[in-house]
Design a protein around this motif. Sequence first.
Motif, mmCIF file in Angstrom:
data_model
loop_
_atom_site.group_PDB
_atom_site.id
_atom_site.type_symbol
_atom_site.label_atom_id
_atom_site.label_comp_id
_atom_site.label_asym_id
_atom_site.label_seq_id
_atom_site.Cartn_x
_atom_site.Cartn_y
_atom_site.Cartn_z
ATOM 1 N N UNK A 59 -2.358 5.503 -3.532
ATOM 2 C CA UNK A 59 -2.896 6.851 -3.283
ATOM 3 C C UNK A 59 -1.863 7.819 -3.838
ATOM 4 N N UNK A 60 -2.143 8.360 -5.020
ATOM 5 C CA UNK A 60 -1.084 9.093 -5.734
ATOM 6 C C UNK A 60 -1.365 10.596 -5.813
ATOM 7 N N UNK A 61 -0.692 11.244 -6.724
ATOM 8 C CA UNK A 61 -0.747 12.701 -6.804
ATOM 9 C C UNK A 61 -2.125 13.238 -7.189
ATOM 10 N N UNK A 62 -2.294 14.527 -6.994
ATOM 11 C CA UNK A 62 -3.562 15.170 -7.344
ATOM 12 C C UNK A 62 -3.317 16.453 -8.124
ATOM 13 N N UNK A 63 -4.386 17.006 -8.662
ATOM 14 C CA UNK A 63 -4.327 18.318 -9.310
ATOM 15 C C UNK A 63 -5.758 18.849 -9.235
ATOM 16 N N UNK A 64 -6.212 19.083 -7.988
ATOM 17 C CA UNK A 64 -7.633 19.339 -7.745
ATOM 18 C C UNK A 64 -8.107 20.671 -8.317
ATOM 19 N N UNK A 65 -9.203 20.637 -9.097
ATOM 20 C CA UNK A 65 -9.832 21.891 -9.526
ATOM 21 C C UNK A 65 -10.793 22.388 -8.445
ATOM 22 N N UNK A 66 -10.924 23.705 -8.363
ATOM 23 C CA UNK A 66 -11.868 24.336 -7.428
ATOM 24 C C UNK A 66 -12.722 25.240 -8.310
ATOM 25 N N UNK A 67 -13.985 24.854 -8.515
ATOM 26 C CA UNK A 67 -14.812 25.549 -9.504
ATOM 27 C C UNK A 67 -15.867 26.403 -8.785
ATOM 28 N N UNK B 99 0.877 -1.178 0.000
ATOM 29 C CA UNK B 99 0.000 0.000 0.000
ATOM 30 C C UNK B 99 0.908 1.220 0.000
ATOM 31 N N UNK B 100 0.663 2.112 -0.952
ATOM 32 C CA UNK B 100 1.581 3.235 -1.170
ATOM 33 C C UNK B 100 0.816 4.542 -1.214
ATOM 34 N N UNK B 101 1.369 5.565 -0.579
ATOM 35 C CA UNK B 101 0.884 6.929 -0.785
ATOM 36 C C UNK B 101 2.087 7.767 -1.161
ATOM 37 N N UNK B 102 1.986 8.460 -2.270
ATOM 38 C CA UNK B 102 3.093 9.296 -2.714
ATOM 39 C C UNK B 102 2.867 9.759 -4.131
ATOM 40 N N UNK B 103 3.933 10.054 -4.824
ATOM 41 C CA UNK B 103 3.806 10.625 -6.167
ATOM 42 C C UNK B 103 3.385 9.566 -7.192
ATOM 43 N N UNK B 104 2.764 10.024 -8.244
ATOM 44 C CA UNK B 104 2.323 9.128 -9.320
ATOM 45 C C UNK B 104 3.534 8.440 -9.956
ATOM 46 N N UNK B 105 4.613 9.187 -10.099
ATOM 47 C CA UNK B 105 5.816 8.637 -10.734
ATOM 48 C C UNK B 105 6.335 7.416 -9.954
#
Length: 483
Positions: free
Chosen positions: A257-265, A232-238
């Motif tokens: 559980x990898x990286x995000x780039x969340x939009x806030x609309x 089980x890993x949490x960290x960067x997508x790479x």
Amino acid sequence: MVSERELLESVPTQLWIGGPVDATGGATFPVENPATGEPLTHVADAAPADALRALDAAVAVQDEWAATAARERAEILRAVYDRIVERTEDFALLMTLEMGKALQESRNEVRYGAEFFRWFSEEAARIHGRYQTAPTGTGRIVVHKQPVGPCLAITPWNFPLAMGTRKIGPALAAGCTMIVKPASATPLTMLLLARLCAEAGLPEGVLSVITSSHSGAVTEPLLTDPRLRKLTFTGSTEVGKTLVEKSAHGLLRTSMELGGNAPFVVFEDADVDAAVSGAMLAKLRNGGEACTAANRFHVHNSVRAEFTDKFVAAMQEVKLGPGSDPSSTLGPLINQDQLDTVTELVDDAVAKGAEVRIGGKAPGGQGYYYPATILSDVPEAARILREEVFGPVAPIIGFDTEEEGLAAANDTEFGLVAYAYTRDLDRALRIAEGLESGMVGINRGVISDPAAPFGGVKASGFGREGGFEGIDEYLSTKYIALP
Ligand code: NAP
């Protein structure tokens, strides 16, 4: 409250494998304070042989732990929860020292992180299967859930406690043993947690912590050992992609559980003041160093000026300073690399035409500080709209129609979380269903909740942590056919 020095002297710095042990050859590495760039202490630097010692310990007690009554496992987890809560101030200060975030952020993390032990102490007793008559009438179907077996958890530095407890809580509740490899930047919190677990009655070998400055080499022998059953890993997508490839060797169960780039609309019918409060939380929680941090703000052009002015006014209240100073609300970034990345992304946006409304320049000097920053009129070509900034920087861009806003929000390879502000219920439902992310916050700037399933889609990974779903990641399903 203990002093920083007393706390650091009391925290374990050896590996935790059935108790504190030295790394092979006695190797150590320094842990740095991001507020000063100075070393805080040194911790044991595990060698691959130490990782295998931890796996030996996990394997030796796996069957016994799996056979321990669920109620007994639950009570140990609950006792760990109580101990973490009792030591909230120690954990908070320790995280602030090794990770940099403001003390209040660390206290919030202690509450959040501890909760995974309470939630999964409750879930341990609710692992159930089913019994049914086969539709053909010729037999019976029994479905039984069993622990997957020894697990490896690899965790990031941004939430030194919670990213571990989100994995340890459900694993132990399910009856799995676990080895944790925390981030080399923030190993101390996990070592303190391991000691608390032992004090709470967790049998030796069920949880090990191996700290290391060469994570690839130290985890390699575990990933190729057939006794390990889950990663089980949490960290960067790479790094996550590399680990998925490596885990194919043993066909390990994996959660990523990898990286995000969340939009806030923000739509034209939003309560703008509420959207600004939500934006402050979504952007500045954990100093912007959160996978759930809003990475880009898409604001309807009819409310963009009002939203931007109010957001700038709110950002002016942020106090940048050492996390351990109680008056600071924003601490330093984790290290020089992170400071360079944030600086580069802001400079790139500005060079392409973005306007700096507040912040935008590191103060320099000791420590890795970057101010709360808002960029307006950010052009499409700016890298900051595509890449995870992982810092207190908010780029704002406009849109004109709902379709345009939704399309812009979804224009990313990531899909962890998305936020939307609107007062129109029909639109809220359309948007919630149309956003390509594992989690959606409607009129909410913070969504994390131990009782809810946390996780992403697309390049943000797979698997869920927390909620009823979290424990399933550590259980395998057995079908028993009966006459
Ligand atoms: P990272 O560089 O991927 O590191 C994460 C962990 O993996 C660390 O323990 C690291 O050890 C280890 N690691 C690195 N390379 C490895 C390898 N080749 N083999 C085995 N382990 C390896 O990520 P990070 O910079 O610590 O954390 C930030 C990232 O985590 C961001 O992208 C953020 O979005 C993501 N994140 C996601 C979630 C989520 O739930 N989706 C939550 C929090 C953070 P070292 O420390 O020794 O390098």
